[in-house]
Motif scaffolding. Sequence first.
Motif, PDB file in Angstrom:
ATOM      1  N   ARG A  26     -10.680 -13.879  -6.662  1.00 32.46           N
ATOM      2  CA  ARG A  26      -9.344 -13.610  -7.206  1.00 32.46           C
ATOM      3  C   ARG A  26      -8.512 -14.876  -7.008  1.00 32.46           C
ATOM      4  O   ARG A  26      -8.654 -15.605  -6.006  1.00 32.46           O
ATOM      5  CB  ARG A  26      -8.708 -12.430  -6.458  1.00 32.46           C
ATOM      6  CG  ARG A  26      -7.311 -12.089  -6.945  1.00 32.46           C
ATOM      7  CD  ARG A  26      -6.685 -10.941  -6.207  1.00 32.46           C
ATOM      8  NE  ARG A  26      -5.307 -10.712  -6.663  1.00 32.46           N
ATOM      9  CZ  ARG A  26      -4.434  -9.951  -6.012  1.00 32.46           C
ATOM     10  NH1 ARG A  26      -4.787  -9.331  -4.912  1.00 32.46           N
ATOM     11  NH2 ARG A  26      -3.193  -9.796  -6.487  1.00 32.46           N
ATOM     12  N   HIS A  27      -7.607 -15.140  -7.919  1.00 37.45           N
ATOM     13  CA  HIS A  27      -6.744 -16.334  -7.818  1.00 37.45           C
ATOM     14  C   HIS A  27      -5.979 -16.326  -6.487  1.00 37.45           C
ATOM     15  O   HIS A  27      -5.784 -15.276  -5.848  1.00 37.45           O
ATOM     16  CB  HIS A  27      -5.743 -16.358  -8.976  1.00 37.45           C
ATOM     17  CG  HIS A  27      -4.838 -15.169  -9.044  1.00 37.45           C
ATOM     18  ND1 HIS A  27      -3.717 -15.024  -8.247  1.00 37.45           N
ATOM     19  CD2 HIS A  27      -4.901 -14.046  -9.785  1.00 37.45           C
ATOM     20  CE1 HIS A  27      -3.136 -13.885  -8.509  1.00 37.45           C
ATOM     21  NE2 HIS A  27      -3.829 -13.264  -9.427  1.00 37.45           N
ATOM     22  N   ASN A  33       3.327 -13.042  -7.034  1.00 36.43           N
ATOM     23  CA  ASN A  33       2.818 -12.301  -5.874  1.00 36.43           C
ATOM     24  C   ASN A  33       3.769 -12.534  -4.712  1.00 36.43           C
ATOM     25  O   ASN A  33       4.132 -11.608  -3.982  1.00 36.43           O
ATOM     26  CB  ASN A  33       1.429 -12.814  -5.461  1.00 36.43           C
ATOM     27  CG  ASN A  33       0.304 -12.445  -6.414  1.00 36.43           C
ATOM     28  OD1 ASN A  33      -0.618 -13.223  -6.574  1.00 36.43           O
ATOM     29  ND2 ASN A  33       0.355 -11.291  -7.050  1.00 36.43           N
ATOM     30  N   PHE A  38       5.199  -7.265 -10.224  1.00 37.00           N
ATOM     31  CA  PHE A  38       4.044  -6.971 -11.067  1.00 37.00           C
ATOM     32  C   PHE A  38       3.924  -8.089 -12.096  1.00 37.00           C
ATOM     33  O   PHE A  38       4.889  -8.439 -12.771  1.00 37.00           O
ATOM     34  CB  PHE A  38       4.229  -5.623 -11.769  1.00 37.00           C
ATOM     35  CG  PHE A  38       4.053  -4.437 -10.868  1.00 37.00           C
ATOM     36  CD1 PHE A  38       5.150  -3.706 -10.443  1.00 37.00           C
ATOM     37  CD2 PHE A  38       2.794  -4.068 -10.432  1.00 37.00           C
ATOM     38  CE1 PHE A  38       4.995  -2.615  -9.598  1.00 37.00           C
ATOM     39  CE2 PHE A  38       2.628  -2.965  -9.590  1.00 37.00           C
ATOM     40  CZ  PHE A  38       3.736  -2.252  -9.175  1.00 37.00           C
ATOM     41  N   CYS A  39       2.746  -8.636 -12.228  1.00 41.54           N
ATOM     42  CA  CYS A  39       2.568  -9.848 -13.037  1.00 41.54           C
ATOM     43  C   CYS A  39       1.754  -9.625 -14.307  1.00 41.54           C
ATOM     44  O   CYS A  39       2.201  -9.953 -15.394  1.00 41.54           O
ATOM     45  CB  CYS A  39       1.910 -10.917 -12.176  1.00 41.54           C
ATOM     46  SG  CYS A  39       1.982 -12.553 -12.886  1.00 41.54           S
ATOM     47  N   GLY A  40       0.536  -9.088 -14.175  1.00 40.01           N
ATOM     48  CA  GLY A  40      -0.245  -8.777 -15.385  1.00 40.01           C
ATOM     49  C   GLY A  40      -0.479 -10.000 -16.258  1.00 40.01           C
ATOM     50  O   GLY A  40      -0.978 -11.010 -15.795  1.00 40.01           O
ATOM     51  N   ARG A  78      -2.903 -19.198 -13.174  1.00 40.40           N
ATOM     52  CA  ARG A  78      -3.134 -18.936 -11.752  1.00 40.40           C
ATOM     53  C   ARG A  78      -4.627 -18.828 -11.438  1.00 40.40           C
ATOM     54  O   ARG A  78      -5.082 -19.235 -10.364  1.00 40.40           O
ATOM     55  CB  ARG A  78      -2.360 -17.713 -11.287  1.00 40.40           C
ATOM     56  CG  ARG A  78      -2.663 -16.397 -11.985  1.00 40.40           C
ATOM     57  CD  ARG A  78      -1.637 -15.360 -11.597  1.00 40.40           C
ATOM     58  NE  ARG A  78      -1.870 -13.997 -12.026  1.00 40.40           N
ATOM     59  CZ  ARG A  78      -1.425 -13.459 -13.160  1.00 40.40           C
ATOM     60  NH1 ARG A  78      -0.730 -14.221 -14.014  1.00 40.40           N
ATOM     61  NH2 ARG A  78      -1.660 -12.194 -13.467  1.00 40.40           N
ATOM     62  N   GLU A 105      -5.904 -10.638 -15.967  1.00 36.10           N
ATOM     63  CA  GLU A 105      -5.471  -9.504 -15.145  1.00 36.10           C
ATOM     64  C   GLU A 105      -5.205  -8.311 -16.079  1.00 36.10           C
ATOM     65  O   GLU A 105      -4.989  -8.496 -17.294  1.00 36.10           O
ATOM     66  CB  GLU A 105      -4.185  -9.889 -14.398  1.00 36.10           C
ATOM     67  CG  GLU A 105      -3.563  -8.787 -13.563  1.00 36.10           C
ATOM     68  CD  GLU A 105      -4.525  -8.231 -12.534  1.00 36.10           C
ATOM     69  OE1 GLU A 105      -4.373  -8.540 -11.347  1.00 36.10           O
ATOM     70  OE2 GLU A 105      -5.441  -7.474 -12.929  1.00 36.10           O
ATOM     71  N   ASN A 205      -7.328  -7.014 -10.617  1.00 36.73           N
ATOM     72  CA  ASN A 205      -7.799  -5.823 -11.314  1.00 36.73           C
ATOM     73  C   ASN A 205      -8.922  -6.102 -12.308  1.00 36.73           C
ATOM     74  O   ASN A 205      -9.803  -5.261 -12.491  1.00 36.73           O
ATOM     75  CB  ASN A 205      -6.629  -5.130 -12.014  1.00 36.73           C
ATOM     76  CG  ASN A 205      -5.685  -4.537 -10.987  1.00 36.73           C
ATOM     77  OD1 ASN A 205      -6.054  -3.628 -10.245  1.00 36.73           O
ATOM     78  ND2 ASN A 205      -4.491  -5.102 -10.879  1.00 36.73           N
ATOM     79  N   VAL A 263      -2.518  -6.701   0.500  1.00 35.96           N
ATOM     80  CA  VAL A 263      -2.460  -6.311  -0.918  1.00 35.96           C
ATOM     81  C   VAL A 263      -2.139  -4.830  -1.030  1.00 35.96           C
ATOM     82  O   VAL A 263      -1.241  -4.406  -1.768  1.00 35.96           O
ATOM     83  CB  VAL A 263      -3.792  -6.632  -1.632  1.00 35.96           C
ATOM     84  CG1 VAL A 263      -3.776  -6.092  -3.075  1.00 35.96           C
ATOM     85  CG2 VAL A 263      -4.064  -8.131  -1.628  1.00 35.96           C
TER      86      VAL A 263
HETATM   87  O1  LIG Z   1      -0.784  -8.589 -11.715  1.00 36.52           O
HETATM   88  C1  LIG Z   1      -0.287  -8.409 -10.604  1.00 36.52           C
HETATM   89  O2  LIG Z   1       0.827  -7.926 -10.370  1.00 36.52           O
HETATM   90  C2  LIG Z   1      -1.128  -8.700  -9.397  1.00 36.52           C
HETATM   91  O3  LIG Z   1      -1.880  -9.815  -9.538  1.00 36.52           O
HETATM   92  C3  LIG Z   1      -1.987  -7.483  -9.131  1.00 36.52           C
HETATM   93  O4  LIG Z   1      -1.118  -6.544  -8.693  1.00 36.52           O
HETATM   94  P1  LIG Z   1      -1.616  -5.225  -7.954  1.00 36.52           P
HETATM   95  O5  LIG Z   1      -2.380  -5.668  -6.731  1.00 36.52           O
HETATM   96  O6  LIG Z   1      -0.340  -4.511  -7.642  1.00 36.52           O
HETATM   97  O7  LIG Z   1      -2.499  -4.508  -8.946  1.00 36.52           O
END
Ligand SMILES: O=C(O)[C@H](O)COP(=O)(O)O
Length: 270
Positions: A26-27, A33, A38-40, A78, A105, A205, A263
């Motif tokens: 994972r990055h 983060n 929330f990034c997605g 990332r 993601e 994810n 996490v």
């Molecule tokens: O996309 C994101 O917000 C994170 O990289 C992953 O978020 P999560 O651990 O809340 O799924």
Amino acid sequence: MTSNCPVIKKCLDKANSAEYCITMCRHGESEWNQKNLFCGWYNANLSKKGHEEAKRAGKAIKDEGIKFDIAYTSVLKRAQDTLNHILEVSGQTKIPIVSTWRLNERHYGGLTGQNKVEAVETFGEEQVAIWRRSYDVPPPEMEPEHPFYDDILNDPIYKDGPPREKFPKTESLKLCIERSMPFFYSTVIPQLKKGKNVIIAAHGNSLRGIVKSLERMTPEQIMGLNLPTGIPFQYRLDGLFRPIGTMRFLGDEETVTKAIEEVANQTKKK
Ligand SMILES: O=C(O)[C@H](O)COP(=O)(O)O
């Protein structure tokens, strides 16, 4: 498992004899983060800590003498910057790198840009946990008036896909798997079959989706899986690409456990 049928026996022999190894990571921590957002599909940078994590990942790979023939990553910087650090530190910058949106993601939909603790205050802990970790329940869709809708839809990193008419507005893990695993089976597996050593640098994810598929986890089992940032892990696979044993992290157990707990606890008030 045995069989008197020559065809089945041949297949079982192949499954029991062949062995492959795949490395995934994972990055490192992103700036979003770090802000617990929330990034997605938003194209966030690595944070300073994230760059350091990625360099440590490269050192762990170098110390184990792991050499790759090909690398796969998403179109998000990332993950790409994490991969570049890993390859630079481990002295293997000449290998081919394939970037694809299919390893992105999962798209976090309307939650994109929201603080995770504030999301719990708004929607409740159980609902946010379901959106983060369930198999088939997507977050609310990202509507056109969302502050990051245009930034993401018009980001040139998506010039090669997905097509506009299929551009996601949100994704469950199931939807993420439905676009990542066809790529994994059609592109990554054939490289393993050719005896190539592969690394995938991707996201919490999208990697959970690959792990769920490889380990044939149930939706209940995958709920409990959190992946730490910037710590590589490996699977040994048999001839039918089933894991031999569980994932092995390239890091000490205490560090890995602590990172995974961080996490999981991102939605809790500090
Ligand atoms: O996309 C994101 O917000 C994170 O990289 C992953 O978020 P999560 O651990 O809340 O799924």
